[in-house]
Design a protein around this motif. Structure first.
Motif, short mmCIF file in Angstrom:
data_model
loop_
_atom_site.label_atom_id
_atom_site.label_comp_id
_atom_site.label_asym_id
_atom_site.label_seq_id
_atom_site.Cartn_x
_atom_site.Cartn_y
_atom_site.Cartn_z
N GLU A 225 -10.52 -33.41 38.06
CA GLU A 225 -9.11 -33.63 38.34
C GLU A 225 -8.23 -32.76 37.46
OE1 GLU A 225 -8.27 -37.75 37.96
OE2 GLU A 225 -9.33 -38.31 39.81
N THR A 226 -7.15 -32.26 38.02
CA THR A 226 -6.20 -31.46 37.25
C THR A 226 -5.50 -32.33 36.23
OG1 THR A 226 -5.81 -30.01 39.15
CG2 THR A 226 -4.19 -29.94 37.36
N PRO A 227 -5.61 -31.99 34.95
CA PRO A 227 -4.98 -32.82 33.90
C PRO A 227 -3.48 -32.93 34.09
CG PRO A 227 -6.54 -31.26 32.96
CD PRO A 227 -6.37 -30.87 34.39
N VAL A 228 -2.94 -34.08 33.73
CA VAL A 228 -1.50 -34.32 33.84
C VAL A 228 -0.73 -33.31 33.00
CG1 VAL A 228 0.36 -35.96 33.39
CG2 VAL A 228 -1.84 -36.76 34.31
N GLY A 229 -1.28 -32.95 31.85
CA GLY A 229 -0.60 -32.01 30.96
C GLY A 229 -0.36 -30.66 31.61
N ILE A 230 -1.30 -30.20 32.43
CA ILE A 230 -1.14 -28.92 33.12
C ILE A 230 -0.01 -29.03 34.14
CG2 ILE A 230 -2.23 -27.33 34.76
CD1 ILE A 230 -4.82 -27.68 33.34
N GLN A 231 0.02 -30.12 34.88
CA GLN A 231 1.06 -30.33 35.88
C GLN A 231 2.44 -30.37 35.23
OE1 GLN A 231 0.03 -33.84 38.10
NE2 GLN A 231 -1.97 -33.05 38.70
N GLU A 232 2.55 -31.06 34.09
CA GLU A 232 3.83 -31.17 33.41
C GLU A 232 4.28 -29.84 32.83
OE1 GLU A 232 3.17 -34.17 30.52
OE2 GLU A 232 3.46 -35.85 31.93
N ARG A 233 3.34 -29.06 32.36
CA ARG A 233 3.69 -27.81 31.70
C ARG A 233 4.03 -26.69 32.69
NH1 ARG A 233 0.05 -24.56 27.15
NH2 ARG A 233 1.74 -23.21 26.42
N PHE A 234 3.34 -26.68 33.84
CA PHE A 234 3.50 -25.55 34.76
C PHE A 234 4.07 -25.94 36.12
CE2 PHE A 234 -0.35 -24.41 32.15
CZ PHE A 234 0.32 -23.52 31.31
N ASN A 235 4.54 -27.18 36.29
CA ASN A 235 4.99 -27.60 37.61
C ASN A 235 6.23 -26.83 38.08
OD1 ASN A 235 6.90 -28.68 35.91
ND2 ASN A 235 6.67 -30.80 36.58
N ASN A 236 7.00 -26.25 37.16
CA ASN A 236 8.20 -25.52 37.57
C ASN A 236 7.89 -24.08 38.01
OD1 ASN A 236 7.53 -24.54 35.05
ND2 ASN A 236 9.65 -24.42 34.31
N VAL A 237 6.61 -23.72 38.04
CA VAL A 237 6.23 -22.38 38.50
C VAL A 237 6.17 -22.34 40.03
CG1 VAL A 237 4.37 -20.65 38.51
CG2 VAL A 237 4.94 -21.86 36.39
N MET B 265 -7.17 -28.63 24.45
CA MET B 265 -7.38 -30.05 24.75
C MET B 265 -6.08 -30.84 24.69
SD MET B 265 -10.07 -32.66 22.92
CE MET B 265 -10.35 -34.31 23.56
N SER B 266 -5.10 -30.37 23.92
CA SER B 266 -3.86 -31.11 23.72
C SER B 266 -3.12 -31.38 25.02
CB SER B 266 -2.94 -30.36 22.75
OG SER B 266 -2.61 -29.07 23.26
N TYR B 267 -3.20 -30.42 25.98
CA TYR B 267 -2.51 -30.65 27.25
C TYR B 267 -3.46 -30.60 28.46
CZ TYR B 267 -2.59 -25.56 28.07
OH TYR B 267 -2.98 -24.26 28.26
N GLN B 268 -4.73 -30.23 28.22
CA GLN B 268 -5.69 -30.18 29.31
C GLN B 268 -6.75 -31.26 29.23
OE1 GLN B 268 -7.36 -26.31 30.10
NE2 GLN B 268 -5.43 -25.25 29.70
N GLY B 269 -6.73 -32.05 28.16
CA GLY B 269 -7.68 -33.15 28.03
C GLY B 269 -9.12 -32.70 27.89
N LEU C 273 -11.13 -29.04 26.96
CA LEU C 273 -12.10 -28.90 25.88
C LEU C 273 -13.39 -28.28 26.39
CD1 LEU C 273 -13.22 -29.47 23.02
CD2 LEU C 273 -13.80 -31.77 23.82
N VAL C 274 -13.92 -28.84 27.48
CA VAL C 274 -15.21 -28.37 28.01
C VAL C 274 -15.10 -27.00 28.65
CG1 VAL C 274 -17.05 -28.84 29.68
CG2 VAL C 274 -16.04 -30.72 28.35
N MET C 275 -14.15 -26.83 29.55
CA MET C 275 -14.07 -25.58 30.31
C MET C 275 -13.67 -24.40 29.45
SD MET C 275 -15.22 -26.24 33.17
CE MET C 275 -15.54 -27.63 34.27
N THR C 276 -12.62 -24.57 28.66
CA THR C 276 -12.22 -23.44 27.82
C THR C 276 -13.22 -23.20 26.69
OG1 THR C 276 -10.77 -24.89 26.52
CG2 THR C 276 -9.76 -23.66 28.32
N GLY C 277 -13.92 -24.26 26.28
CA GLY C 277 -14.99 -24.07 25.30
C GLY C 277 -16.10 -23.20 25.87
N LEU C 278 -16.46 -23.45 27.13
CA LEU C 278 -17.48 -22.63 27.80
C LEU C 278 -16.99 -21.20 28.01
CD1 LEU C 278 -18.76 -25.18 30.48
CD2 LEU C 278 -20.02 -24.34 28.48
#
Length: 252
Positions: A127-139, A200-204, A208-213
């Motif tokens: 699922e798309t993290p809420v933090g991503i939606q809040e940060r980039f929803n105005n794009v 992780m702060s805004y993507q949960g 952490l997992v995806m950007t870590g990989l």
């Protein structure tokens, strides 16, 4: 000292070699790295008080400015950290196939995890993290904001993140762990974990997992290309550009 430590660029080589291989020099380099990670965290916290949406890019630029002055005091340049000159047309064109090789390794690291998350229904990763939606929803449908983020992508994100997480951190940690059996692995894994935590702060958990990989994939290719950041910068910029384009067009 292992072969990878001996193959450092000529500029600043003496300094890097003398700082690798002994307990005291390892301690000094690790302390240096921890110090700059701490500076990055503090600046991110302070900028967060002014703007959450752009705190990452702004604080990263500030860290890189400080780091640039520090490296100069040590007789080093960013070319020693992977942002080296590419002499001739051939060397420049070679970056394109190299970036596609980065893409393949990127997919090899991330693809199986994404597939497994879909199969087993790991919602935290699908699922798309809420933090991503809040940060980039105005794009979405907003051309000026879309263009602004593309500028940020091709400056702060593509260049800045690669310079700090791969160029600086891996190069310095590789020097610190030069005489250890799994030194190269540690030099790649540690920044990859930090890269994951930074998102992780805004993507949960997904961040952490995806950007870590992604950090593991990019770090591995950074060493494969003998500390050449350009293929990583190109692919990083392309992937983020595609993501923002999909978001702008409402195709996600």
């Amino acid at each position: 000292m292992n072969e990878s430590a001996k193959s450092l660029p000529q500029h600043g080589t003496t300094h890097l070699e003398t700082l690798g291989g002994t307990p005291s020099s390892r301690f000094a380099l690790v302390v240096e790295v921890i110090l700059f990670i701490g500076i990055a965290i503090v600046l991110k916290f302070l900028v967060n008080q002014l703007t959450l949406r752009f705190s990452g890019p702004i604080s990263l630029v500030m860290v890189l400015v400080i780091l640039t002055f520090y490296l100069r005091t040590r007789g080093l340049k960013w070319s020693d950290m992977g942002l080296r000159a590419l002499p001739g047309v051939k060397a420049k064109l070679l970056v394109i196939p190299q970036s596609f090789l980065v893409a393949l390794v990127f997919l090899a690291f991330v693809g199986p995890v994404m597939y497994g998350a879909e199969v087993f229904g790991w919602e935290a990763l699908t699922e798309t993290p809420v933090g991503i939606q809040e940060r980039f929803n105005n794009v979405r449908g907003n051309l000026p904001m879309f263009l602004l983020w593309l500028v940020i992508v091709w400056t702060t994100t593509a260049f800045g993140e690669e310079m700090f997480f791969r160029g600086y951190l891996i190069t310095r940690l590789q020097s610190a762990f030069a005489d250890l059996k799994f030194g190269n692995a540690l030099a790649v894994i540690a920044p990859a974990l930090l890269f994951g935590f930074a998102h992780m702060s805004y993507q949960g958990v997904r961040g952490l997992v995806m950007t870590g990989l992604i950090g593991l994939a990019f770090g591995t290719m950074f060493l494969v290309f003998k500390r050449n950041l350009w293929p990583l910068v190109l692919w990083h910029g392309l992937t983020n550009t595609m993501s923002f384009t999909v978001l702008y067009l409402g195709l996600e």
